[in-house]
Write a protein that holds these residues in place. Structure first.
Motif, PDB file in Angstrom:
ATOM      1  N   VAL A  14       0.844  -1.083   0.059  1.00 47.90           N
ATOM      2  CA  VAL A  14      -0.020  -0.055   0.077  1.00 47.90           C
ATOM      3  C   VAL A  14       0.960   1.162   0.014  1.00 47.90           C
ATOM      4  O   VAL A  14       1.638   1.659   0.957  1.00 47.90           O
ATOM      5  N   ARG A  15       0.718   1.871  -0.975  1.00 37.89           N
ATOM      6  CA  ARG A  15       1.656   3.230  -1.108  1.00 37.89           C
ATOM      7  C   ARG A  15       0.837   4.281  -0.263  1.00 37.89           C
ATOM      8  O   ARG A  15       1.621   4.866   0.796  1.00 37.89           O
ATOM      9  N   PRO A  61       8.080  -0.803   2.002  1.00 37.54           N
ATOM     10  CA  PRO A  61       6.746  -1.055   0.815  1.00 37.54           C
ATOM     11  C   PRO A  61       7.840  -1.639  -0.209  1.00 37.54           C
ATOM     12  O   PRO A  61       9.133  -1.771  -0.541  1.00 37.54           O
ATOM     13  N   TRP A  62       7.062  -2.450  -1.072  1.00 41.95           N
ATOM     14  CA  TRP A  62       7.636  -3.395  -2.290  1.00 41.95           C
ATOM     15  C   TRP A  62       8.202  -2.536  -3.398  1.00 41.95           C
ATOM     16  O   TRP A  62       9.197  -2.697  -3.882  1.00 41.95           O
ATOM     17  N   GLY A  64       9.905   0.080  -2.762  1.00 45.04           N
ATOM     18  CA  GLY A  64      11.389   0.582  -2.157  1.00 45.04           C
ATOM     19  C   GLY A  64      10.862   2.184  -1.531  1.00 45.04           C
ATOM     20  O   GLY A  64      12.033   2.779  -1.007  1.00 45.04           O
ATOM     21  N   GLY A  65       9.938   2.930  -2.011  1.00 38.46           N
ATOM     22  CA  GLY A  65      10.081   4.313  -1.523  1.00 38.46           C
ATOM     23  C   GLY A  65       9.453   4.780  -0.426  1.00 38.46           C
ATOM     24  O   GLY A  65       8.363   4.010  -0.138  1.00 38.46           O
ATOM     25  N   GLY A  66      10.106   5.452   0.546  1.00 40.31           N
ATOM     26  CA  GLY A  66       9.573   5.964   1.768  1.00 40.31           C
ATOM     27  C   GLY A  66       9.423   5.149   2.783  1.00 40.31           C
ATOM     28  O   GLY A  66       9.690   3.924   2.735  1.00 40.31           O
ATOM     29  N   ALA A  67       9.501   5.668   4.076  1.00 39.93           N
ATOM     30  CA  ALA A  67       9.554   4.735   5.347  1.00 39.93           C
ATOM     31  C   ALA A  67       7.725   4.501   5.623  1.00 39.93           C
ATOM     32  O   ALA A  67       6.971   5.263   5.368  1.00 39.93           O
ATOM     33  N   PRO A  68       7.534   3.164   6.117  1.00 49.63           N
ATOM     34  CA  PRO A  68       6.355   2.682   6.255  1.00 49.63           C
ATOM     35  C   PRO A  68       5.617   3.623   7.586  1.00 49.63           C
ATOM     36  O   PRO A  68       6.254   4.012   8.363  1.00 49.63           O
ATOM     37  N   GLN A  69       4.466   4.045   7.341  1.00 50.46           N
ATOM     38  CA  GLN A  69       3.919   5.016   8.256  1.00 50.46           C
ATOM     39  C   GLN A  69       2.469   4.759   8.499  1.00 50.46           C
ATOM     40  O   GLN A  69       1.852   4.720   7.507  1.00 50.46           O
ATOM     41  N   VAL A  70       1.946   4.595   9.762  1.00 48.36           N
ATOM     42  CA  VAL A  70       0.687   4.283   9.972  1.00 48.36           C
ATOM     43  C   VAL A  70       0.121   5.305  10.900  1.00 48.36           C
ATOM     44  O   VAL A  70       0.891   5.578  12.167  1.00 48.36           O
ATOM     45  N   ARG A1072      -2.289   1.380  -4.422  1.00 47.76           N
ATOM     46  CA  ARG A1072      -1.065   0.581  -4.359  1.00 47.76           C
ATOM     47  C   ARG A1072       0.437   0.799  -4.809  1.00 47.76           C
ATOM     48  O   ARG A1072       0.441   1.563  -5.585  1.00 47.76           O
ATOM     49  N   SER A1073       1.175   0.121  -4.423  1.00 47.65           N
ATOM     50  CA  SER A1073       2.688   0.733  -4.890  1.00 47.65           C
ATOM     51  C   SER A1073       2.950   0.056  -6.109  1.00 47.65           C
ATOM     52  O   SER A1073       2.281  -0.876  -6.574  1.00 47.65           O
TER      53      SER A1073
END
Lengths: 1073, 376
Positions: A14-15, A61-62, A64-70, A1072-1073
């Motif tokens: 999920v982007r 992320p698949w 590869g961009g950005g840090a996962p954030q929730v 989606r990514s």
């Protein structure tokens, strides 16, 4: 709790996504691989996982961009809205903000503190970072598993329980929520009543109430008043008691002082009495002395008179004595004068020659007689000497005779002893011989027994050898018999049996049952064979006939046809034919080789062969065992020769002995073995040796004694002959002569001695007669002179006495006159009276001085003063006692003590009563907790009810443990583990469990594609149930089949006809990514 | 008959009893009621005088509540020809600040025919033929014989001579200081009758004596130990110097009963008795089941009274220490209970062997009672 907003960026596939949740049912749908499960994982990550956890690497992320954030916004209770945001990856961060309106947020925690605060808010039992050791990866607890359901782990809830949680928060929350559910109305009422009673006396903190209505206050006031009153009374009473004690002590002192005073007075009285007695005695004594002096004077006067009179009498007697003495003196004088004259005449005669002649004649007669006597004495002595020698000889002879007798006696005794010894020796020898015979007999018996034993052993040996050979022969015979036929191996037989069974089973398929109805139109002759049996011909008339068989039926209609009817399908028949072919080919060879005709016979033959083989083995084993027994037996062959030799020797030792007598002797004597005999022989031999030795000694002694006897007898005979010769010349026995001669000798010696004395007297008289006569004359002259002097003195004494008599008579006359004037009795009586008077006054123990008397008076005075002092004190104390209360105080103290005791008892009773209420309240709560603590009981019932509905009562009770661990499900009267359920049923039960739990907790529930294996009917029921529960709590369903949860309209509208149902197409939400 | 007198003593008005205030009041009031009955007896016998031999008040300075009632009783009568003599005893000694003090309001309220013995040489001519001598107690304790302080009979004095004192006619260790009275004091002083007070039981000291010395005792008992209480002496004096006749007259209403019940039946029997004028001290010595205990507690409540109802006993106290709950078989009760209450009962039963056995036993009863009221 409910979720409000979820924002996800760079989280797995999920982007970006942003979801707004509604109350009630939220159906989030989308196709597979869209990222639904990533959203669920994102919720788990933001709520449970520390942002720094390495597990976050899975969220990258698949693309590869950005840090996962929730970021998740949720509401825990009204106006308490929280927003938690976590960034995972290389630069992890976390923030927790709080808001009352959902618009204005304030930072509540950041960084490391966020997870701790979130865990507190959730109360899911996942613990805090830095708390108990957290496992690596995504933290998990019973509630996190239940409320955030994982698509991959639908049944995970059945494997989890509260005890595995990292902290107690989940259990506490559930306990609180489920306790209310467990409460019984009766229990509740009782608890309330008990609590009310407890509240009467105790505050919420358990302390005793202190308000004015508190029962403690009332009872304490009562107790305090009673205590104070008791103290007051006790004080008064103690004062009274103290004074009474003092008075008591003073009274004792008083008694003591009184006693002391009494003693002092008694002493004084005694002293005074003694003093008075002394005085009186002195006065009486003085008078007595005077009177005694007077009496003495009187007595003396009378005594003097008496003395004079006595003296006069004495004097008169003396005069008489003097007169008699004078007369006696005169007589003595006369006699003395006569004696003097006689002595003068005697002297004169001696001095003449006549007297000498007379003496000479007398002397000659005596000497003559003495010579005669000397002769007789010499003769007598000679005879006596002779007789003495005879006596000595006689005494010697008698002594010798006694010695001879002694020796003869000794010889006789020795001879007797010798005979006894010989006899004893013979007896012993006989016994020894008997024992030796017995010994030989015993040895013979033993040898005989041993020989017989050897014979028996030899016989047994032979028998055993024979038996072993028989067994071997039998085994050999069986082997020979069995070798005549060839039996198949066990495996081959089993294959045949399997084939036979297969054939049987296949043939059974042919047993379909056949029935043929023949209706002859004319007379027929029919031979019928059913199932291969021998055909039976019968004549059929026109009437119909029914013929039956199981498998085959053959009809031979004479002259018409042969009919064969076969049962079973073609396949079966072919199969049977094939199997029969195989059976024929395989069994024939085997049966032939084995010499049997059927499988049963072959089985019996194989069984018999097996049995025979076992038997051969057993026979060989038995023969081996017999061989071993033979080997274990002694070599009887060799032994029997030795024993025969021993027996022969024993026989020869017995010779002609009477064996039955010896046997009796041995039995009577208790002799069983040779050792027994040896034991008897040894002392017997010793005894015989001792006899022989003694016998030899006796023999030696006897020889010596006999020699001595012979010698003594010879000497006796010689001595006797000598004595007889010496006594032959006496006419009488020499024993009579000896005393006679001794008497003669004694008489002669006596007469000689007397003659010698007379001769001595004559000689002495011759020498002293004249001087003696002269001396006698002188003595006579002196006697006469003495008599003259005594005569003169007597005359003088008589004159003196007569003079004294005259004097005394004059004195007596004077004294008589004087005593006539004295009263002796009166004087004596006076003395007696005064003495009695003196005796009447007791003599004091001691002399009482004035000083002593004064001292005693002083003591009385001092004691009196002391007593007065004590009595004054008593009066003073009595005065004090009157002021303090006396017995009134003691009565009141007693009453006050009763009152206090009563109050204390009341207090105690009240304490017990209220403590009992308190204990009951506490115990009720503990029991309540225990019952509520078993969370499974509270929850299982509604789950089971729902599930029962779903499955139409197919399953019974749902068993949950105290910590909500799943124990099983009731089915067919038993509890079965859920793993035995089908996958669909399991996921349905899991969903019902989760829904029930979330409903009880009143919290949001996330279901991630839970129901993939459910049929339409059950899915319909579950959909309704989810809707029903969603009426009370928020339920978020992630699914790829929205139609199972939503009606067509709802799906289209995005919101249900019911206000609490909403849906979102995730295709529109997830980028989606 | 030359003379009739009523002899009473030891009223102990205002005495404490150590019960609850309500019970104390009952008993205290009962004492004043007894005085009323005593005066009634005096009237019924038409006695010539009433002799009150000391300890009329429990304390020499009673509170007004207690001294106020007595004059009222006298005031309701007109006994000019029937004098009443009030003698201070050791409890209510003639002290300067006592109720007997001349300036005390009590004295002022007494009718003129009520005489307080406040002189040591008190002498009162009851008639031409009779005279009364009295000596008061001037302290709570005294070692002198008050009877011997009475005057001797003078030669040719043929009147009936009556002595009135307060004290004890024995001389033992603990009582040596409490106004000892010689047993033959009446004879010593030439009295025809010696009226004394102090001992609470009715007693004629030497029944064979020509001149009786009498304790009438207290008209109402003051505790459970006392016996032969509740009397006055009505004394008849014949002419000619003959021995007076002493009549023992009951005036009490209350009884003090120390009871012990060893079964529920005995308790039931006791509860059926009329105990309204009884002071009951009940000891329970019995093992009971829960229902029996419940019944026993109900009876005890009936006897004692509750906030809503008077007790059936006048005054009631109970010693429960011998009342044991038999908990060996509570199965029947347990079966009725819901699970939680069953668990509660089991836990309480397990405590019965420990230090808190009594509390646990009581708690079981509370559970039983609560369940009876709430669970049905």
């Amino acid at each position: 709790m409910k979720f409000l907003v979820l924002k996800v960026e760079h989280f797995r596939c999920v982007r970006q996504a942003e979801l707004h949740f509604s109350e009630g049912l939220n159906v989030l749908y989308g196709p597979n691989d869209l990222g639904k499960s990533s959203l669920a994982e994102a919720i788990r990550a933001v709520l449970l996982l520390q942002q720094t956890s390495t597990h976050a690497a899975e969220f990258l992320p698949w693309d590869g961009g950005g840090a996962p954030q929730v970021e998740l916004t949720f509401e825990t209770e009204a106006q308490r809205i929280w927003r938690v945001r976590k960034t995972f990856g290389e630069l992890p961060s976390a923030f927790l903000e709080e808001s009352r309106n959902g618009l204005d947020f304030q930072l509540a925690a950041r960084g490391r503190d966020v997870q701790g605060r979130v865990s507190e808010l959730l109360q899911w039992g996942v613990g805090s970072p830095g708390g108990r050791s957290r496992p690596r990866g995504m933290p998990s607890s019973f509630l996190s598993t239940a409320l955030l359901a994982d698509q991959d782990r639908v049944a995970a809830i059945f494997d989890q329980e509260l005890s595995e949680d990292l902290d107690e928060s989940g259990k506490r929350w559930l306990t609180e929520a489920l306790e209310a559910m467990a409460e019984d109305p009766v229990f509740k009422a009782v608890l309330q009543r008990v609590q009310d009673k407890v509240d009467e006396a105790f505050s919420a903190t358990g302390r005793r109430r202190t308000g004015k209505n508190s029962p403690w206050v009332q009872i304490r006031a009562q107790l305090k008043a009673a205590q104070e009153y008791q103290n007051h009374c006790a004080e008064e009473s103690n004062k009274t008691k103290a004074i009474e004690l003092e008075i008591h002590e003073l009274r004792e002192q008083q008694v003591e002082k009184q006693e002391k005073l009494e003693q002092a007075k008694q002493i004084l009285q005694q002293i005074e009495e003694s003093h008075q007695q002394t005085e009186k005695r002195h006065e009486i004594s003085a008078r007595l002395s005077a009177k005694v002096a007077e009496l003495n004077h009187v007595n003396e006067s009378f005594q003097a008179l008496e003395n004079a009179q006595t003296e006069l009498v004495t004097c008169s007697a003396q005069i008489e004595d003097c007169r008699e003495a004078l007369k006696a003196a005169e007589d003595r004088l006369n006699k003395a004068k006569e004696e003097e004259s006689a002595q003068q005449e005697k002297l004169r005669r001696l001095e003449s020659g006549d007297h000498a002649k007379e003496v000479l004649l007398q002397k000659g007669n005596f000497e003559k007689r003495k010579a005669e006597l000397d002769r007789d004495l010499a003769e007598t002595n000679s005879k006596l000497e002779h007789l003495e020698s005879i006596k000595q000889s006689h005494d010697g002879l008698e002594s010798l005779g006694a010695e001879v007798d002694e020796l003869a006696t000794a010889v006789d005794q020795l001879k007797g002893r010798e005979r006894e010894l010989l006899k004893t020796s013979d007896t012993l020898k006989r016994q020894e011989e008997e024992l030796l015979a017995v010994k030989s007999f015993i040895r013979w018996q033993s040898a005989k027994r041993e020989f017989e034993e050897a014979e028996q052993g030899l016989k047994q040996l032979s028998e055993l050898r024979e038996e072993a050979q028989q067994k071997r022969d039998e085994a050999q015979q069986i082997l020979i018999n069995d070798s005549a036929v060839s039996l198949p191996s066990t495996e081959k037989l089993a294959a045949l049996e399997r084939l036979h069974q297969e054939l049987q089973l296949a043939s059974a398929g042919l047993d379909v049952g056949l029935s043929v109805d023949i209706k002859p139109k004319r007379r027929l002759s029919v031979a019928v064979s059913s199932d291969g049996a021998e055909s039976v011909r019968q004549e059929l008339e026109e009437s119909p006939v029914k013929i039956s068989a199981a498998r085959t039926l053959e009809l031979d209609i004479e002259d018409v046809a042969e009919i064969q009817v076969l049962g079973g399908s073609e396949d079966v028949r072919k199969r049977v034919e094939e199997l029969e072919g195989r059976w024929q080919s395989q069994s024939e060879t085997v049966f032939r080789a084995a010499g049997v005709n059927s499988l049963e016979e072959l089985q019996r033959a194989v069984h018999a062969a097996n049995t025979n083989s076992e038997k051969v083995k057993e026979l060989n084993q038995a023969a081996g065992q017999l061989d071993q027994r033979i080997a274990d037996l002694p070599d009887w062959q060799a032994r029997i020769a030795e024993r025969r030799q021993d027996l022969t020797q024993a026989e020869s030792d017995l010779e002609d002995q009477d064996r039955s007598a010896l046997q009796s002797l041995a039995r009577e004597s208790g002799l069983g073995t040779e050792t027994d005999v040896e034991d008897r022989l040894t002392p017997l031999g010793e005894e015989r040796s001792r006899c022989s030795e003694e016998s030899r000694q006796v023999e030696r002694e006897l020889a010596g004694q006999e020699t001595a006897l012979t010698e003594h007898r010879k000497r006796f005979r010689e001595a006797k002959e000598g004595l007889d010769k010496a006594t032959d010349k006496f006419d009488r026995p020499w024993q009579q002569l000896l005393p006679e001669l001794e008497a003669v000798r004694e008489n002669a010696e006596s007469e000689i001695k007397r003659i010698d004395e007379q001769l001595m007297a004559i000689a002495t008289e011759e020498d002293s007669a004249l001087p003696e006569s002269r001396e006698a004359l002188n003595a006579a002259e002196q006697s006469r002179a003495e008599a003259e002097r005594l005569h003169k003195e007597a005359g003088q004494k008589l004159q003196g006495a007569e003079l004294k008599q005259a004097t005394l008579r004059g004195e007596i006359e004077q004294r008589l006159e004087a005593t006539a004037k004295l009263d002796r009795e009166a004087a004596s009586k006076q003395v007696q009276d005064i003495q009695a008077e003196l005796d009447a006054v007791p003599e004091p123990a001691q002399e009482i001085s004035d000083e002593l008397l004064e001292r005693a008076k002083g003591m009385v005075e001092a004691a009196s003063t002391e007593l007065e002092g004590v009595e004054e004190n008593i009066q003073a104390k009595r005065g004090a006692l009157e002021q303090v209360g006396g017995s009134v105080a003691k009565e009141r103290e007693e009453l006050a003590e009763e009152e206090l005791t009563r109050a204390q008892e009341q207090e105690h009773e009240m304490e017990v009563d209220y403590e009992a209420w308190q204990l009951l309240r506490d115990t009720l709560r503990e029991a309540e907790q225990d019952e509520g603590g078993h969370l499974g009981r509270a929850l299982a019932e509604p789950i089971a009810a729902r599930f029962g509905n779903l499955t139409k009562g197919r399953y019974g009770a749902f068993a949950l443990g105290p910590g909500l661990g799943t124990e099983g499900l009731g089915a067919a009267g038993d509890i079965r583990h859920v793993s035995s359920l089908s996958v669909g049923t399991r996921e349905q039960l899991s969903t019902v469990f989760r829904l029930a739990l979330a409903e009880e907790l009143g919290t949001a529930l996330v279901l991630d594609d839970q129901l993939t294996q459910s049929d339409t009917e059950r899915m319909g029921w579950l959909g309704n149930y989810i809707r029903e529960v969603a009426g009370k709590i928020q339920v978020i369903v992630l699914t790829c089949r929205p139609d199972e949860y939503l009606s067509a309209n709802e799906e289209e509208a995005g919101a249900g006809a019911e206000t609490h149902v909403s849906s979102q197409d995730l295709l529109n939400v997830i980028e989606r990514s | 008959m030359a003379l009739k007198i009523l002899h009473t003593a030891d009223w102990h008005l205002g005495r404490r009893f150590g019960f609850s205030d309500e019970d104390n009041l009952k008993l205290s009031r009962a004492r004043l009621d007894a005085v009323e009955r005593i005066l009634g007896v005096a009237e019924s016998y038409a006695v010539d005088a009433v002799l009150c031999a000391g300890d009329l008040f429990d304390d020499s300075a009673p509170t007004e509540d207690w001294w106020r009632g007595l004059p009222k009783l006298f005031q309701s009568r007109s006994w000019e020809s029937r004098p009443v003599f009030l003698l201070p005893g050791n409890h209510d000694a003639l002290l300067p600040n006592s109720v007997w003090a001349p300036d005390h309001p009590f004295r002022r309220e007494l009718p003129s025919w009520v005489h307080v013995i406040d002189r040591d040489d008190f002498e009162f001519e009851l008639s031409d033929e009779a005279v009364l001598y009295a000596v008061p107690c001037r302290s709570r304790a005294g070692a002198e014989d008050p009877a011997l302080r009475l005057p001797n009979r003078q030669p040719h004095d043929e009147r009936i001579r009556i002595g009135l004192v307060h004290g004890q006619t024995f001389d033992i260790k603990d009582h040596q200081t409490n106004f000892p009275i010689s047993a033959d004091a009446a004879a010593q002083r030439g009295l025809n009758y010696l009226a004394i007070g102090d001992t609470h039981a009715f007693r004629e000291v030497q029944p064979s004596a020509q001149a009786p010395t009498v304790y009438p005792g207290t008209p109402e008992a003051t505790n459970f130990k006392e016996t032969d209480t509740g009397f006055v002496a009505v004394v008849f004096f014949p002419r000619g110097g003959r021995k007076p006749l002493v009549n023992k007259e009951s005036v009490s209403r209350w009884s003090w009963r120390a009871e012990c019940c060893s079964s529920l039946q005995e308790l039931e029997d006791l509860s059926r008795q009329d105990l309204q004028t009884s002071v009951v001290r009940l000891a329970l010595e019995m093992d009971v089941s829960l229902p029996q205990l419940d019944r026993a507690e109900a009876i005890l409540r009936e006897l004692k009274g509750t906030e809503a109802a008077h007790g059936r006993a006048g005054v009631f106290e109970v010693d429960r220490s011998g009342l044991k709950l038999n908990t060996s078989n509570l199965d029947e009760f347990a079966q009725e209970l819901p699970d939680v209450l069953q668990t509660t009962l089991e836990r309480l039963q397990s405590l019965q062997q420990g230090e808190r056995a009594a509390v646990a036993e009581r708690a079981i009863y509370h559970l039983y009672r609560s369940f009876q009221e709430e669970g049905r």
